[in-house]
Design an enzyme around this catalytic site. Structure first.
Site, PDB file in Angstrom:
ATOM      1  N   SER A  56      -0.953  -6.717  -0.638  1.00 51.25           N
ATOM      2  CA  SER A  56       0.432  -6.833  -1.117  1.00 51.25           C
ATOM      3  C   SER A  56       0.730  -8.295  -1.414  1.00 51.25           C
ATOM      4  CB  SER A  56       1.398  -6.306  -0.056  1.00 51.25           C
ATOM      5  OG  SER A  56       1.347  -7.156   1.084  1.00 51.25           O
ATOM      6  N   ASP A  93      -1.214  -4.453  -4.523  1.00 52.36           N
ATOM      7  CA  ASP A  93      -0.229  -3.426  -4.179  1.00 52.36           C
ATOM      8  C   ASP A  93       1.171  -3.957  -4.542  1.00 52.36           C
ATOM      9  OD1 ASP A  93       0.692  -1.085  -3.027  1.00 52.36           O
ATOM     10  OD2 ASP A  93       0.635  -1.850  -0.968  1.00 52.36           O
ATOM     11  N   HIS A 191       8.014   4.425   2.579  1.00 53.27           N
ATOM     12  CA  HIS A 191       7.333   3.290   3.217  1.00 53.27           C
ATOM     13  C   HIS A 191       7.776   3.104   4.672  1.00 53.27           C
ATOM     14  CE1 HIS A 191       6.822   1.773  -1.097  1.00 53.27           C
ATOM     15  NE2 HIS A 191       5.603   1.964  -0.634  1.00 53.27           N
ATOM     16  N   HIS A 234       2.242   6.644  -2.475  1.00 54.86           N
ATOM     17  CA  HIS A 234       2.500   5.512  -1.575  1.00 54.86           C
ATOM     18  C   HIS A 234       3.104   6.054  -0.284  1.00 54.86           C
ATOM     19  CE1 HIS A 234       2.162   1.783  -4.149  1.00 54.86           C
ATOM     20  NE2 HIS A 234       1.778   2.759  -4.940  1.00 54.86           N
TER      21      HIS A 234
HETATM   22 ZN   LIG Z   1       3.824   1.265  -1.594  1.00 57.19          ZN
END
Ligand SMILES: [Zn+2]
Length: 332
Positions: A56, A93, A191, A234
């Site tokens: 990320s 990501d 998430h 995700h």
């Molecule tokens: Zn994600």
């Protein structure tokens, strides 16, 4: 300028084609330190699974992009040393800008996500298309993941209060105009480790939260619109209650944790869903073991004796995911 092929990495193209045909999903595990990388590679070599190492923008800030790139190179050599060359992707990501994606494409990433899901539809199309044009024109084709629909929850730099399900009526136009290689959709995953508010859930006899089911009807409709096109989920951690309990037993507090049941992810992996992102479960496994050791061995101060058992647990968790949830074991 580094091409991912110099690092021994692959893009997602062939992996996704095989995964869609074979009815399984490739694991996308986030990493930002050595122990995580080692356990991911150990698990995937042991189960003979392809893997997407995911970074990320928060991880890039934490660990430094050059270090992460060279860790991905190290991951390729490590797998080889362990005795089995699995396909390894290095993926950005939630790329949030053209510049970040460009930077990653030029420094050895084999795949990037451009997340324009917070923009208007037309702006999302324009941004995603621009990233695809750059990625696809490289000497070694870099694959791009786009997103339609918004997931709720918090993940590093990404957060949203509410989710918006993907509208199946938009996917043909989006994929056609942007030329993305895969599409992340929103069908109820989320998430973080508290994926739903308690009022969205029911409780079992032990008071444990049972989440609302994923919207498989939306997934089916998307698949009808773009048959065989690679779909990404995700926010697909299951938030194992054993880890939550272990963390709380050793002094942590993780109120109202709830994830996506593994049976539902297994079902999704059998469809055109060919990449499943798992991050929170790994965080929970490591934290649980670290807390346990610190409490049980108060005189321990060697980080290796604290992080080593956490690394072993993480490996066990990921091997289980590959074998029993994603179905990616034996596919490398
Ligand atoms: Zn994600």
């Amino acid at each position: 300028m580094t091409s991912y092929k110099e690092l021994g990495l692959v893009n997602t193209k062939e992996l996704f084609e095989k995964a869609v045909k074979g009815g399984y999903a490739i694991p996308a595990y986030n990493f930002n330190n050595m122990e995580q990388m080692q356990s991911i590679i150990q698990a995937c070599v042991e189960t003979k699974s392809p893997v997407i190492l995911q970074v990320s923008s928060g991880a890039r800030k934490y660990a430094n992009q050059n270090i992460l790139k060279n860790m991905a190179r190290g991951a390729v050599e490590y797998a080889h040393e362990l005795g089995y060359d699995i396909p390894i992707v290095l993926h950005l990501d939630h790329g949030d800008s053209f510049e970040l994606c460009k930077d990653c494409i030029e420094t050895g990433f084999s795949s990037v996500m451009i997340d324009g899901s917070h923009l208007s539809y037309d702006e999302n199309v324009a941004l995603t298309k621009k990233v695809c044009e750059l990625a696809h024109s490289q000497k070694d084709y870099v694959t791009v993941e786009g997103e339609l629909g918004v997931l709720a929850g918090v993940e590093d730099d990404v957060s949203s209060e509410h989710s918006h399900y993907t509208q199946p009526s938009e996917v043909v136009d989006f994929v056609g105009k942007t030329k993305v290689d895969s599409l992340a959709i929103s069908i109820g995953t989320s998430h973080g480790r508290a994926k739903f508010k308690p009022e969205q859930c029911t409780r079992d006899a032990n008071g444990i939260l049972i989440p609302p089911p994923l919207r498989f009807d939306i997934l089916e409709e998307v698949e009808k619109q773009i048959p065989g096109f690679p779909i990404v989920l995700h926010g697909s951690s299951s938030v194992p209650i054993e880890y939550v309990h272990m963390i709380e037993k050793y002094g942590g507090k993780l109120t109202d944790s709830v994830g996506i049941p593994e049976e539902q992810l297994r079902k999704a992996a059998k469809s055109a869903v060919c990449k499943i992102n798992i991050d929170s479960d790994g965080r929970l496994a490591m934290t649980a073991l670290i807390r346990k050791i610190l409490v049980e061995k108060p005189d321990e101060f060697d980080p290796r004796k604290i992080l080593g058992p956490a690394r072993d647990e993480l490996k066990k968790l990921y091997a289980h995911k590959n074998q029993n949830v994603l179905g990616s074991a034996g596919r490398a």
